[in-house]
Design a protein around this motif. Structure first.
Motif, PDB file in Angstrom:
ATOM      1  N   ASN A 182       0.808  -1.222   0.000  1.00 58.12           N
ATOM      2  CA  ASN A 182       0.000   0.000   0.000  1.00 58.12           C
ATOM      3  C   ASN A 182       0.839   1.270   0.000  1.00 58.12           C
ATOM      4  N   ASN A 183       2.161   1.113  -0.236  1.00 56.32           N
ATOM      5  CA  ASN A 183       3.070   2.265  -0.270  1.00 56.32           C
ATOM      6  C   ASN A 183       3.077   3.053   1.035  1.00 56.32           C
ATOM      7  N   HIS A 184       2.856   2.364   2.152  1.00 51.37           N
ATOM      8  CA  HIS A 184       2.909   2.976   3.478  1.00 51.37           C
ATOM      9  C   HIS A 184       3.979   2.253   4.299  1.00 51.37           C
ATOM     10  N   GLN A 185       5.084   2.939   4.571  1.00 51.81           N
ATOM     11  CA  GLN A 185       6.128   2.317   5.365  1.00 51.81           C
ATOM     12  C   GLN A 185       5.625   2.048   6.785  1.00 51.81           C
ATOM     13  N   ARG A 186       6.168   0.997   7.378  1.00 58.11           N
ATOM     14  CA  ARG A 186       5.811   0.699   8.772  1.00 58.11           C
ATOM     15  C   ARG A 186       6.977   0.007   9.453  1.00 58.11           C
ATOM     16  N   ILE A 187       6.893  -0.108  10.768  1.00 55.29           N
ATOM     17  CA  ILE A 187       7.939  -0.747  11.551  1.00 55.29           C
ATOM     18  C   ILE A 187       7.401  -2.051  12.122  1.00 55.29           C
ATOM     19  N   ALA A 188       8.162  -3.131  11.944  1.00 52.09           N
ATOM     20  CA  ALA A 188       7.786  -4.439  12.487  1.00 52.09           C
ATOM     21  C   ALA A 188       8.750  -4.776  13.628  1.00 52.09           C
ATOM     22  N   PRO A 189       8.225  -5.172  14.779  1.00 47.53           N
ATOM     23  CA  PRO A 189       9.097  -5.473  15.922  1.00 47.53           C
ATOM     24  C   PRO A 189       9.810  -6.809  15.775  1.00 47.53           C
ATOM     25  N   ILE A 190      10.968  -6.904  16.385  1.00 48.70           N
ATOM     26  CA  ILE A 190      11.748  -8.148  16.421  1.00 48.70           C
ATOM     27  C   ILE A 190      11.796  -8.621  17.874  1.00 48.70           C
ATOM     28  N   ASN A 191      11.198  -9.777  18.155  1.00 47.89           N
ATOM     29  CA  ASN A 191      11.245 -10.279  19.525  1.00 47.89           C
ATOM     30  C   ASN A 191      12.568 -10.998  19.785  1.00 47.89           C
ATOM     31  N   GLU A 192      12.744 -11.429  21.019  1.00 48.52           N
ATOM     32  CA  GLU A 192      14.029 -11.996  21.426  1.00 48.52           C
ATOM     33  C   GLU A 192      14.385 -13.266  20.657  1.00 48.52           C
TER      34      GLU A 192
END
Length: 328
Positions: A182-192
């Motif tokens: 959708n051409n919308h940047q986002r941040i994805a979390p990285i768990n341990e």
């Protein structure tokens, strides 16, 4: 797409080229489908000897009817692309009827949502995959890490393949997803646990003899030669993984592709938060953003597709239908 390859012959050829160039400049993705549709329409105009650039309803209808065996989804795509091109013609002063675009037909696609036990088995079996013979461009070095990223973050397979080294920040525990649907940047979390997997993957990947393997602008997930991975190769390996894991795929109406890891991530996240007693109005918008959906209704569709397999989600589905979707 190269501007030099924009070849059209009909009375609208000049407008078709300018329309495609404008979309290229704007950075629109998936232009091959638009180009293919315009080529088909261009051939149709040549075939019927159309000399008038003012396209009428009859011309559109005649062209649409030339695809009697096309599926409802395919015709929806053709009508949508035709409507966009017709609006462009009107905007530049060329009178043109804009064809009606009906609602998107239901796909009938029902994704398989893996159980937690199936996910555990998939992860274990992925570590045992091996090549039967030498294949220099195999994505197997990245495959175990990729399926864990897809399940843990819910990102799309194309988004995972498009990640660059600069996008993955293990020290700050996040991934920046830039190449999105959708051409919308986002941040994805990285768990341990995912961080441990990715660090282990990098320890092997960086042994590849290639000067730019750890360059910020190089792909994060690579083949055994350090090149960018092709989606088809991952789908083939995922099919092999399902067979090795003994997961039954006897229902022809249920999808078992690698994209089902994204559906599974969404459903498992909702199940976890709901079991912890979190209010639906608090977590549903958050999950929608987590999945990269523009609308909550997109997330609701994921739930509705799987409610039969997870009866405990029925109460959530009912509340969404009564309240949130009514407001959209």
């Amino acid at each position: 797409m190269d501007n030099k390859k924009l070849y059209f012959r009909s009375v609208l050829s000049t407008y078709m080229r300018s329309y495609m160039r404008e979309r290229i400049i704007c950075g629109v993705k998936n232009l091959k489908r638009d180009y293919r549709m315009l080529h088909q329409f261009d051939d149709h105009l040549v075939r019927v000897n159309c000399s008038n650039p003012h396209i009428t309803e009859d011309i559109w209808s005649d062209w649409f009817s030339s695809f009697p065996d096309a599926t409802a989804t395919t015709m929806h795509e053709k009508r949508s692309t035709a409507a966009r091109f017709a609006r462009y013609l009107c905007e530049i002063g060329v009178e043109c009827v804009i064809p009606r675009v009906p609602k998107m037909p239901p796909s009938g696609y029902i994704p398989h949502v893996f159980t937690h036990e199936e996910i555990r088995i998939l992860f274990e079996r992925s570590n045992t995959l091996s090549l039967m013979n030498t294949f220099p461009k195999s994505p197997l070095i990245s495959f175990p890490a990729i399926i864990r990223v897809l399940y843990s973050t819910g990102i799309r397979i194309g988004e995972a393949i498009g990640l660059l080294n600069a996008d993955v920040n293990l020290d700050n525990h996040h991934i920046i997803v830039r190449q999105t649907k959708n051409n919308h940047q986002r941040i994805a979390p990285i768990n341990e646990s995912l961080e441990k997997v990715l660090r282990q993957y990098l320890s092997y990947r960086n042994l590849i003899i290639r000067d730019d393997i750890d360059s910020p602008d190089s792909p994060f997930f690579v083949t055994s030669t350090g090149d960018k991975i092709k989606p088809r190769s991952l789908s083939d390996w995922f099919s092999k993984l399902l067979d090795l894991s003994g997961i039954c795929r006897d229902n022809p109406n249920t999808g078992y592709g690698i994209h089902t890891l994204r559906h599974t991530a969404c459903v498992h996240s909702m199940m976890k938060l709901h079991s912890e007693g979190m209010d639906m109005y608090a977590y549903l918008p958050a999950i929608s953003k987590f999945m990269g959906h523009l609308h909550i209704s997109d997330t609701e569709r994921y739930l509705r597709q799987t409610v039969e397999m997870y009866p405990e989600l029925a109460s959530i589905d009912k509340e969404i239908s009564k309240n949130i979707i009514k407001e959209l």
